[in-house]
Motif scaffolding. Structure first.
Motif, PDB file in Angstrom:
ATOM      1  N   GLN A   2     -14.559  -5.525 -92.902  1.00 48.10           N
ATOM      2  CA  GLN A   2     -13.544  -5.623 -91.778  1.00 48.10           C
ATOM      3  C   GLN A   2     -12.125  -5.848 -92.462  1.00 48.10           C
ATOM      4  O   GLN A   2     -11.899  -6.603 -93.414  1.00 48.10           O
ATOM      5  N   GLU A   3     -11.157  -4.844 -92.237  1.00 45.32           N
ATOM      6  CA  GLU A   3      -9.802  -4.915 -92.706  1.00 45.32           C
ATOM      7  C   GLU A   3      -9.102  -5.979 -92.146  1.00 45.32           C
ATOM      8  O   GLU A   3      -9.254  -6.385 -91.031  1.00 45.32           O
ATOM      9  N   GLU A   4      -8.136  -6.705 -92.820  1.00 44.25           N
ATOM     10  CA  GLU A   4      -7.246  -7.626 -92.263  1.00 44.25           C
ATOM     11  C   GLU A   4      -5.828  -7.140 -92.571  1.00 44.25           C
ATOM     12  O   GLU A   4      -5.396  -6.619 -93.321  1.00 44.25           O
ATOM     13  N   MET A   5      -5.104  -8.037 -91.593  1.00 40.56           N
ATOM     14  CA  MET A   5      -3.581  -7.714 -91.635  1.00 40.56           C
ATOM     15  C   MET A   5      -2.691  -8.987 -92.007  1.00 40.56           C
ATOM     16  O   MET A   5      -3.346 -10.096 -91.684  1.00 40.56           O
ATOM     17  N   CYS A   6      -1.742  -8.684 -92.386  1.00 41.89           N
ATOM     18  CA  CYS A   6      -0.874 -10.129 -92.873  1.00 41.89           C
ATOM     19  C   CYS A   6       0.443  -9.952 -91.977  1.00 41.89           C
ATOM     20  O   CYS A   6       1.258  -9.092 -92.154  1.00 41.89           O
ATOM     21  N   ILE A   7       0.846 -10.885 -91.060  1.00 43.74           N
ATOM     22  CA  ILE A   7       2.151 -10.753 -90.576  1.00 43.74           C
ATOM     23  C   ILE A   7       3.232 -11.685 -91.179  1.00 43.74           C
ATOM     24  O   ILE A   7       2.683 -13.055 -91.448  1.00 43.74           O
ATOM     25  N   VAL A   8       4.405 -11.196 -91.622  1.00 44.03           N
ATOM     26  CA  VAL A   8       5.055 -11.913 -92.627  1.00 44.03           C
ATOM     27  C   VAL A   8       6.303 -12.245 -91.255  1.00 44.03           C
ATOM     28  O   VAL A   8       6.684 -11.531 -90.907  1.00 44.03           O
ATOM     29  N   PHE A   9       6.947 -13.340 -91.750  1.00 47.34           N
ATOM     30  CA  PHE A   9       7.948 -13.858 -90.836  1.00 47.34           C
ATOM     31  C   PHE A   9       9.157 -14.406 -91.985  1.00 47.34           C
ATOM     32  O   PHE A   9       9.007 -14.372 -92.904  1.00 47.34           O
ATOM     33  N   ARG A  10      10.379 -14.258 -91.150  1.00 50.71           N
ATOM     34  CA  ARG A  10      11.690 -14.516 -91.782  1.00 50.71           C
ATOM     35  C   ARG A  10      11.877 -16.056 -92.084  1.00 50.71           C
ATOM     36  O   ARG A  10      12.616 -16.295 -92.676  1.00 50.71           O
ATOM     37  N   SER A  11      11.290 -16.754 -91.001  1.00 45.73           N
ATOM     38  CA  SER A  11      11.477 -18.202 -91.247  1.00 45.73           C
ATOM     39  C   SER A  11      10.094 -18.932 -90.675  1.00 45.73           C
ATOM     40  O   SER A  11       9.342 -18.551 -90.006  1.00 45.73           O
ATOM     41  N   HIS A  12      10.145 -20.238 -91.077  1.00 45.88           N
ATOM     42  CA  HIS A  12       8.869 -21.054 -90.953  1.00 45.88           C
ATOM     43  C   HIS A  12       8.714 -21.345 -89.376  1.00 45.88           C
ATOM     44  O   HIS A  12       7.514 -21.325 -88.889  1.00 45.88           O
ATOM     45  N   SER A  13       9.802 -21.426 -88.948  1.00 46.84           N
ATOM     46  CA  SER A  13       9.630 -21.864 -87.341  1.00 46.84           C
ATOM     47  C   SER A  13       9.235 -20.485 -86.566  1.00 46.84           C
ATOM     48  O   SER A  13       8.501 -20.522 -85.414  1.00 46.84           O
ATOM     49  N   ASP A  14       9.703 -19.126 -87.006  1.00 48.72           N
ATOM     50  CA  ASP A  14       8.991 -18.088 -86.390  1.00 48.72           C
ATOM     51  C   ASP A  14       7.618 -17.897 -86.830  1.00 48.72           C
ATOM     52  O   ASP A  14       6.660 -17.538 -85.684  1.00 48.72           O
ATOM     53  N   GLY A  15       6.994 -18.367 -87.862  1.00 50.73           N
ATOM     54  CA  GLY A  15       5.573 -18.414 -87.952  1.00 50.73           C
ATOM     55  C   GLY A  15       4.743 -19.316 -87.068  1.00 50.73           C
ATOM     56  O   GLY A  15       3.697 -19.104 -86.645  1.00 50.73           O
ATOM     57  N   MET A  16       5.439 -20.544 -86.945  1.00 58.01           N
ATOM     58  CA  MET A  16       4.897 -21.605 -85.978  1.00 58.01           C
ATOM     59  C   MET A  16       4.862 -21.313 -84.720  1.00 58.01           C
ATOM     60  O   MET A  16       3.798 -21.419 -84.242  1.00 58.01           O
ATOM     61  N   ALA A  17       5.991 -20.675 -84.119  1.00 57.71           N
ATOM     62  CA  ALA A  17       5.746 -20.100 -82.829  1.00 57.71           C
ATOM     63  C   ALA A  17       4.817 -19.104 -82.511  1.00 57.71           C
ATOM     64  O   ALA A  17       4.162 -18.996 -81.518  1.00 57.71           O
ATOM     65  N   MET A  18       4.809 -18.092 -83.584  1.00 56.75           N
ATOM     66  CA  MET A  18       3.317 -17.062 -83.396  1.00 56.75           C
ATOM     67  C   MET A  18       2.187 -17.665 -83.456  1.00 56.75           C
ATOM     68  O   MET A  18       1.344 -17.417 -82.659  1.00 56.75           O
ATOM     69  N   LYS A  19       1.979 -18.904 -84.292  1.00 54.31           N
ATOM     70  CA  LYS A  19       0.692 -19.545 -84.405  1.00 54.31           C
ATOM     71  C   LYS A  19       0.237 -20.038 -82.994  1.00 54.31           C
ATOM     72  O   LYS A  19      -0.706 -20.049 -82.482  1.00 54.31           O
ATOM     73  N   LYS A  20       1.487 -20.469 -82.073  1.00 59.73           N
ATOM     74  CA  LYS A  20       1.002 -21.202 -80.984  1.00 59.73           C
ATOM     75  C   LYS A  20       0.726 -20.078 -79.904  1.00 59.73           C
ATOM     76  O   LYS A  20      -0.236 -20.321 -79.218  1.00 59.73           O
ATOM     77  N   LYS A  21       1.525 -18.900 -79.889  1.00 59.04           N
ATOM     78  CA  LYS A  21       1.058 -17.898 -79.054  1.00 59.04           C
ATOM     79  C   LYS A  21      -0.553 -17.284 -79.464  1.00 59.04           C
ATOM     80  O   LYS A  21      -0.951 -16.851 -78.340  1.00 59.04           O
ATOM     81  N   LEU A  22      -0.661 -17.071 -80.616  1.00 58.10           N
ATOM     82  CA  LEU A  22      -2.045 -16.844 -80.892  1.00 58.10           C
ATOM     83  C   LEU A  22      -3.075 -17.681 -80.440  1.00 58.10           C
ATOM     84  O   LEU A  22      -4.399 -17.223 -80.292  1.00 58.10           O
ATOM     85  N   ASN A  23      -2.874 -19.087 -80.736  1.00 60.12           N
ATOM     86  CA  ASN A  23      -3.750 -20.139 -80.163  1.00 60.12           C
ATOM     87  C   ASN A  23      -4.028 -19.883 -78.597  1.00 60.12           C
ATOM     88  O   ASN A  23      -5.138 -19.963 -78.011  1.00 60.12           O
ATOM     89  N   VAL A  24      -2.892 -19.784 -77.957  1.00 61.87           N
ATOM     90  CA  VAL A  24      -2.933 -19.605 -76.477  1.00 61.87           C
ATOM     91  C   VAL A  24      -3.838 -18.354 -75.839  1.00 61.87           C
ATOM     92  O   VAL A  24      -4.605 -18.095 -75.263  1.00 61.87           O
ATOM     93  N   ALA A  25      -3.508 -17.181 -76.666  1.00 62.51           N
ATOM     94  CA  ALA A  25      -4.302 -15.803 -76.503  1.00 62.51           C
ATOM     95  C   ALA A  25      -5.684 -16.065 -77.255  1.00 62.51           C
ATOM     96  O   ALA A  25      -6.459 -15.179 -76.966  1.00 62.51           O
ATOM     97  N   ASP A  26      -5.850 -17.036 -77.693  1.00 65.23           N
ATOM     98  CA  ASP A  26      -7.426 -17.133 -78.403  1.00 65.23           C
ATOM     99  C   ASP A  26      -7.692 -15.950 -79.478  1.00 65.23           C
ATOM    100  O   ASP A  26      -8.659 -15.477 -79.416  1.00 65.23           O
ATOM    101  N   ILE A  27      -6.487 -15.645 -80.019  1.00 63.32           N
ATOM    102  CA  ILE A  27      -6.887 -14.711 -81.255  1.00 63.32           C
ATOM    103  C   ILE A  27      -7.130 -15.400 -82.486  1.00 63.32           C
ATOM    104  O   ILE A  27      -6.280 -16.232 -82.892  1.00 63.32           O
ATOM    105  N   PRO A  28      -8.314 -15.297 -83.157  1.00 69.13           N
ATOM    106  CA  PRO A  28      -8.298 -15.750 -84.574  1.00 69.13           C
ATOM    107  C   PRO A  28      -7.566 -15.472 -85.422  1.00 69.13           C
ATOM    108  O   PRO A  28      -6.952 -14.165 -85.605  1.00 69.13           O
ATOM    109  N   HIS A  29      -6.958 -16.578 -86.191  1.00 70.27           N
ATOM    110  CA  HIS A  29      -6.051 -16.288 -87.447  1.00 70.27           C
ATOM    111  C   HIS A  29      -5.983 -17.165 -88.360  1.00 70.27           C
ATOM    112  O   HIS A  29      -6.749 -18.505 -88.263  1.00 70.27           O
ATOM    113  N   GLU A  30      -5.399 -17.238 -89.547  1.00 68.74           N
ATOM    114  CA  GLU A  30      -5.442 -18.282 -90.540  1.00 68.74           C
ATOM    115  C   GLU A  30      -3.748 -18.111 -91.044  1.00 68.74           C
ATOM    116  O   GLU A  30      -3.294 -16.952 -91.485  1.00 68.74           O
ATOM    117  N   ILE A  31      -3.088 -19.096 -91.450  1.00 67.94           N
ATOM    118  CA  ILE A  31      -1.894 -19.431 -92.040  1.00 67.94           C
ATOM    119  C   ILE A  31      -2.405 -19.265 -93.492  1.00 67.94           C
ATOM    120  O   ILE A  31      -3.288 -20.084 -94.049  1.00 67.94           O
TER     121      ILE A  31
END
Length: 86
Positions: A2-31
């Protein structure tokens, strides 16, 4: 494999905001640490499965407060466990 993708962020807060949205959407992810080849300023990235890419792009389309440095494919190296004879 299975192919994996990497979402890169400009700031730490952008990454944490995206993590919250992925949790709400129940999309598996890993920091993960941001790979050097993709580094744009933030030391964290989020790894997702390629099959979830469409849902992630929709989240980003409706989340103008989250700034990314792009979404890149990750090459997964096969892990080898064992001993090598010299």
């Amino acid at each position: 494999m299975q192919e994996e993708m990497c979402i890169v962020f400009r700031s730490h807060s952008d990454g944490m905001a995206m993590k919250k949205k992925l949790n709400v959407a129940d999309i598996p992810h890993e920091i993960i640490p941001t790979p050097r080849a993709f580094s744009v300023g933030c030391s964290i990235s989020i790894k997702i499965d390629a099959e979830d890419l469409r849902a992630v792009r929709e989240i980003l389309a409706y989340s103008s407060e989250i700034h990314t440095g792009g979404i890149h494919p990750i090459k997964v190296k096969k892990k080898w466990f064992g001993f090598r004879k010299k």
